[in-house]
Design an enzyme around this catalytic site. Structure first.
Site, PDB file in Angstrom:
ATOM      1  N   THR A  12       0.866  -1.474   0.004  1.00 47.17           N
ATOM      2  CA  THR A  12      -0.057   0.022  -0.208  1.00 47.17           C
ATOM      3  C   THR A  12       0.893   1.419   0.069  1.00 47.17           C
ATOM      4  OG1 THR A  12      -1.993  -1.158   1.149  1.00 47.17           O
ATOM      5  CG2 THR A  12      -1.705   1.300   1.278  1.00 47.17           C
ATOM      6  N   SER A  54       0.931  -7.150  -0.945  1.00 48.92           N
ATOM      7  CA  SER A  54       1.443  -8.409   0.025  1.00 48.92           C
ATOM      8  C   SER A  54       0.804  -9.597  -0.076  1.00 48.92           C
ATOM      9  CB  SER A  54       1.437  -7.711   1.160  1.00 48.92           C
ATOM     10  OG  SER A  54       0.504  -7.392   1.845  1.00 48.92           O
ATOM     11  N   THR A  85       0.875  -4.367   4.277  1.00 50.98           N
ATOM     12  CA  THR A  85       0.500  -4.667   5.828  1.00 50.98           C
ATOM     13  C   THR A  85      -0.089  -5.929   5.828  1.00 50.98           C
ATOM     14  OG1 THR A  85      -1.488  -3.600   5.633  1.00 50.98           O
ATOM     15  CG2 THR A  85       0.413  -2.289   6.284  1.00 50.98           C
ATOM     16  N   ASP A  86      -0.793  -6.671   4.853  1.00 49.68           N
ATOM     17  CA  ASP A  86      -1.510  -7.804   4.920  1.00 49.68           C
ATOM     18  C   ASP A  86      -0.599  -9.056   5.386  1.00 49.68           C
ATOM     19  OD1 ASP A  86      -3.702  -6.289   4.605  1.00 49.68           O
ATOM     20  OD2 ASP A  86      -4.014  -7.249   2.339  1.00 49.68           O
TER      21      ASP A  86
END
Length: 336
Positions: A12, A54, A85-86
């Protein structure tokens, strides 16, 4: 000034808006232009190793990151990895095992909103990461996010949209960064050995999340196709009555054939303890099981990938190494 290498992977933080939604589109040099204040913190070089959402990260990308760090280890004083972030917590845990005894900090960060947006957490997260990476007391793998420093094996993404996306599970924050000031809560001890890099991660791991009334007919397939089954049980851990006959049959069938079962819990905090209730205690007495205790699910999965990838022989040896603390991954190591 410290020399820090920034490694871009997409995520992101590097995304731009397209007709199909957000997609990684900015390179590392583009991202660095948004934080000109970094020139007062350290000297930065940048490299782009991939450009992924990710969600698409696999163990092959962990190997790529570990190799990039190893190839540049002697040249730089620290590393900052920009990541989506995932799956960031999985990558941080995996690198904690794949890169051992690193006196140089390997910091992983990301953002909930792209750095090119007017309102974003990306600029603060990235600048904080360089502040932490350039500090003399930083070492090993950690996450810097929303002003908090989390050991690489202790992070979990608990919020999908908020800036405070990550929590440190069953372990304190290592430090906080406020208005550019680093405040340490836990001093990182010097590493005992020389840096070691590992690349073999065996991905034959399945997570089986229990639900009320789950049928036992799923177990034969899972045991046949995977070498490690991580069972996300209820509460402190146990096997429900509906699964017991099939579970006992499969455990007997695959005993001493190189299969591993790890009992974890669906509850994020405070960990497992199978000796509390009959549903867990009897199973643990009857079979050779590993138990997650206070470890995060991300650490359990990646540690087992690492141990199996190294070809650690036999249950006793795997058990001993599974409960050997690495980068703060496990505190409660009772093995009975």
């Amino acid at each position: 000034m410290k020399q820090i290498l920034m490694i871009g992977t997409g995520g992101t933080i590097a995304s731009t808006q397209t007709e199909q939604g957000l997609r990684p589109g900015l390179g590392t040099e583009d991202i660095l232009r948004y934080i000109p204040a970094v020139q007062d913190v350290c000297e930065v070089d940048a490299i782009q190793v991939c450009s992924l959402d990710s969600t698409n990260v696999t163990p092959e990308h962990w190997k790529l990151l570990a190799r990039t760090v190893e190839e540049n280890y002697e040249t730089y004083d620290g590393f900052v990895i920009c990541h989506g972030t995932d799956t960031l917590a999985y990558t941080a845990a995996a690198l904690s095992y794949m890169i051992r005894n690193s006196e140089k900090p390997i910091v992983i960060t990301g953002a909930q909103k792209p750095i090119c947006m007017d309102v974003t957490d990306a600029k603060t997260n990235l600048l904080d990461s360089f502040i932490y990476a350039a500090d003399d007391g930083s070492r090993n793998v950690s996450i810097v996010f929303d002003g908090k420093v989390i050991a690489g094996t202790r992070a979990k993404k608990e919020r999908a949209k908020s800036y405070d996306a990550f929590s440190s599970i069953n372990f304190p924050y290592l430090a906080v960064i406020q208005d550019g000031l680093l405040v340490r809560y836990i001093r990182e001890e010097p590493c005992a050995g020389v840096p070691e890099f590992f690349y073999d991660m065996k991905d034959s791991v399945c997570v089986l999340k229990l639900i009320p009334g789950m049928r036992g007919d799923i177990l034969p397939w899972v045991f046949e196709h995977y070498d490690c089954i991580v069972i996300e049980s209820f509460g402190v851990g146990g096997i429900p009555q509906t699964l017991l006959p099939a579970f006992y049959e499969e455990m007997e069938k695959w005993k001493d054939k190189g299969k591993y079962v790890v009992m974890a819990t669906q509850v994020a905090k405070e960990g497992s303890n199978m000796t509390v209730y009959e549903v867990g205690k009897q199973v643990k007495q009857d079979f050779q099981l590993l138990e997650a205790y206070d470890m995060t699910l991300e650490a359990v999965i990646t540690k087992m990938m690492w141990l199996m990838g190294r070809g650690v022989p036999g249950y006793a040896r795997v058990k001993r190494e599974f409960y050997t603390e690495i980068n703060h991954d496990v505190l409660f190591t009772k093995r009975k």
